[in-house]
Design an enzyme around this catalytic site. Structure first.
Site, mmCIF file in Angstrom:
data_model
loop_
_atom_site.group_PDB
_atom_site.id
_atom_site.type_symbol
_atom_site.label_atom_id
_atom_site.label_comp_id
_atom_site.label_asym_id
_atom_site.label_seq_id
_atom_site.Cartn_x
_atom_site.Cartn_y
_atom_site.Cartn_z
ATOM 1 N N HIS A 101 84.857 19.748 43.696
ATOM 2 C CA HIS A 101 83.782 20.690 44.028
ATOM 3 C C HIS A 101 84.115 22.126 43.623
ATOM 4 O O HIS A 101 83.239 22.983 43.613
ATOM 5 C CB HIS A 101 83.506 20.629 45.532
ATOM 6 C CG HIS A 101 82.332 21.436 45.977
ATOM 7 N ND1 HIS A 101 81.059 21.252 45.477
ATOM 8 C CD2 HIS A 101 82.234 22.456 46.875
ATOM 9 C CE1 HIS A 101 80.228 22.103 46.049
ATOM 10 N NE2 HIS A 101 80.919 22.849 46.903
ATOM 11 N N SER A 154 77.237 25.172 45.442
ATOM 12 C CA SER A 154 77.404 24.530 46.742
ATOM 13 C C SER A 154 76.242 24.884 47.668
ATOM 14 O O SER A 154 75.075 24.750 47.284
ATOM 15 C CB SER A 154 78.760 24.935 47.332
ATOM 16 O OG SER A 154 79.076 24.182 48.474
ATOM 17 N N ASP A 195 82.267 15.184 42.409
ATOM 18 C CA ASP A 195 82.023 16.216 43.411
ATOM 19 C C ASP A 195 81.274 15.596 44.607
ATOM 20 O O ASP A 195 80.219 14.972 44.448
ATOM 21 C CB ASP A 195 81.195 17.340 42.794
ATOM 22 C CG ASP A 195 80.974 18.516 43.731
ATOM 23 O OD1 ASP A 195 81.347 18.422 44.915
ATOM 24 O OD2 ASP A 195 80.429 19.536 43.273
#
Length: 565
Positions: free
Chosen positions: A543, A386, A450
């Site tokens: 995610h 991320s 995602d």
């Protein structure tokens, strides 16, 4: 990224007090910084709801410009017109995030406590029995037993056939080669995704897992300064495969925490700063790495464009590992300076050296260089999930900008998972020249729908572009090597329907994967709950690190050209 508000405030006050004493001596510095490169800052708080409505419904450029701040008036009008939708998404998302920031923080506090209360008492039944016996274990934050919400989503902590990974490292050679063996490729990638997931934990948990489960050498865990947030809100840890004569150094940046509004605000931010020769770079990621503060944009120029000869990168500017260390160089410069200008000679008036030394870029670079000197045969990997992935690729980008070529020669690879876009096409071309030859060293892993790798939004007219090798995995964990993930922006009716149908399949899969692939893949009740929430927000559920771990371990074998240890 956790926050250290009290610590940060006290430290900042101490650091700035010295600079204040020498405020009258900053005129020359201000004159030298008058020439500022281009930048654009999106400030959702500057415009009102009526401005937002006019900009949204009637494409009123004047209303859109009220949300913007730039080095040039022309840039604001051009951006507000050409990139209207991406700026609108940024403004609306960040206004919502700001509105729910505090409730989100409190929710995270309660969720973390409740999950650890259950975990440390053996589940609901164990908690009930302990309550009857008066033996309830109360979770204590920042201890070896306090696990983050990310850790509760996916409880796996051991590496994929760790003994094979260590054997591979020990018997590696310096020549470049193609890794075709499944275990070599998967184990190597697995180390990166597991380290990226581990970065969400506190320092004691990280050290315990690295030492006792991975049988590696824990170097340190760092809470680093973000001058824009005025907090120690960037976390990163470093490990080596062994304490002596190491072959591998790994740097792992913490990513977007589920209940941290600052992290999500950064992901949705459209603001950029243009670095000559490098390109336009996401301003929020630069701030997280400690390379400037949008409240005074001259700090970016000062730290990125080598305006400071005293703070600069080894005293001949070559980035040589054999030259003086940063700390020795700084002390020598201070010794040669008079008392009246020491405070400003090595620090920006609004970003003193004491704080610069606490930033992620400075801290990690200094430690990495000392480790590379100590371990003559070691190469290093940078990784993150991320937001951590954005910092992982931005770190070597700035090393190249600062001509740290002796350091870059020892780069084994950069592995990111669910990473957002960090800059424009010029940045991509600049870094591809350093990361693609003689073999690719930058691998960007993307799972299915995602949302975060699709941020900030991009199409043929928009600014932000991905680069590097994209390893894309669909919801069946089938790998494709592509230039860009499918559906790069996830807008349009077809994509929305597909994403929701995929989220439904992922929920069904969560109940059966433990039977089809083994007990280690059985998903926790907390992860199943997130899958249910994913029916409404499929891009957020996708995610989670769980699917990235599964992608690496279950993904179809492919031959990947990369440099060896």
């Amino acid at each position: 990224m956790s926050t250290k508000k009290i610590e940060g405030t006290v430290f900042m006050a101490a650091a700035t007090s010295t600079a204040t004493k020498f405020e009258n001596n900053t005129d020359d510095q201000e004159k030298s910084e008058e020439s500022i490169t281009n930048y654009l800052i999106v400030r959702p708080e500057k415009g009102g709801m009526l401005d937002l409505l006019r900009y949204l419904a009637w494409a009123d450029i004047g209303s859109g410009v009220r949300f913007l701040e730039s080095s040039e008036e022309g840039i604001m009008g051009e951006e507000a017109g050409d990139h209207r939708w991406i700026i609108l998404v940024s403004i609306i998302a960040r206004k919502i995030i700001s509105l729910f920031g505090k409730p989100l923080e409190y929710t995270g506090f309660v969720v973390d406590f409740f999950l650890n209360l259950l975990f440390q008492n053996g589940g609901i039944m164990g908690l009930f029995l302990n309550f009857l016996q008066g033996k309830v274990v109360i979770p204590q934050r920042d201890t070896e037993t306090f696990i983050s919400s990310i850790g509760h989503l996916d409880g796996r902590i051991d590496l994929y056939r760790a003994e094979n990974l260590l054997e591979q490292i020990d018997h590696s050679v310096s020549a470049e080669k193609t890794i075709t063996e499944e275990i070599g490729n998967r184990a190597h990638m697995d180390l990166c995704i597991m380290a990226s997931k581990l970065a969400y934990e506190n320092a004691k948990v990280v050290q315990s897992i690295v030492v006792h489960h991975w049988k590696m050498h824990f170097v340190d865990f760092y809470n680093c300064w973000n001058d824009f947030q005025k907090e120690f809100s960037t976390q990163v840890f470093i490990l080596c495969d062994k304490p002596k004569d190491a072959n591998l150094i790994l740097i792992s940046f913490r990513g977007t925490e589920p209940f941290d509004s600052y992290d999500w605000d950064t992901d949705f931010d459209y603001s950029w700063y243009e670095i000559p020769k490098l390109g336009k770079v996401h301003m929020g990621f630069l701030e997280a790495l400690g390379l400037g503060n949008r409240d005074d944009t001259t700090t970016f120029q000062y730290l990125l464009q080598m305006k400071n000869p005293n703070f600069n990168h080894d005293h001949e500017g070559s980035g040589s590992l054999l030259s003086n260390t940063d700390s020795d160089m700084e002390q020598n410069e201070l010794d040669r300076s008079s008392d009246s200008d020491r405070a400003t000679a090595v620090g920006h008036k609004n970003f003193p050296l004491e704080m610069v030394k606490k930033t992620a870029y400075y801290t990690v670079r200094k430690k990495l260089k000392s480790l590379l000197v100590e371990h003559k045969n070691a190469k290093f990997i940078v990784t993150g999930h991320s937001l951590g992935g954005a910092l992982a690729i931005l770190f070597p980008s700035v090393l190249v900008l600062h001509q740290q070529m002796d350091v870059m020669k020892r780069l084994l690879g950069v592995y990111t998972f669910g990473q957002p876009r960090i800059g424009n096409r010029q940045l991509a071309k600049f870094m591809e020249a350093h990361l693609e030859y003689p073999v690719p060293k930058y691998f960007r892993v993307v799972y299915s729908y995602d949302l975060v790798p699709r941020l900030p939004y991009d199409d043929k007219t928009f600014l932000y572009k991905h680069f590097g090798v994209c390893l894309y995995y669909n919801s069946l964990y089938i790998e494709q090597k592509v230039d860009e993930e499918p559906d790069p922006n996830l807008y349009g009716l077809r994509n929305v329907i597909s994403a929701h149908l995929n989220a439904l399949w992922e929920l069904i899969r969560s109940f059966i994967i433990g039977y089809t692939h083994g007990r280690e893949y059985k998903e926790s009740w907390f992860m199943v709950l997130v899958r249910i929430m994913g029916l409404a927000l499929p891009g957020i559920a996708a995610h989670c690190p769980t699917d990235y771990v599964n992608s690496v371990r279950l993904g179809k074998e492919r031959v990947v050209q990369m440099s060896s240890f």
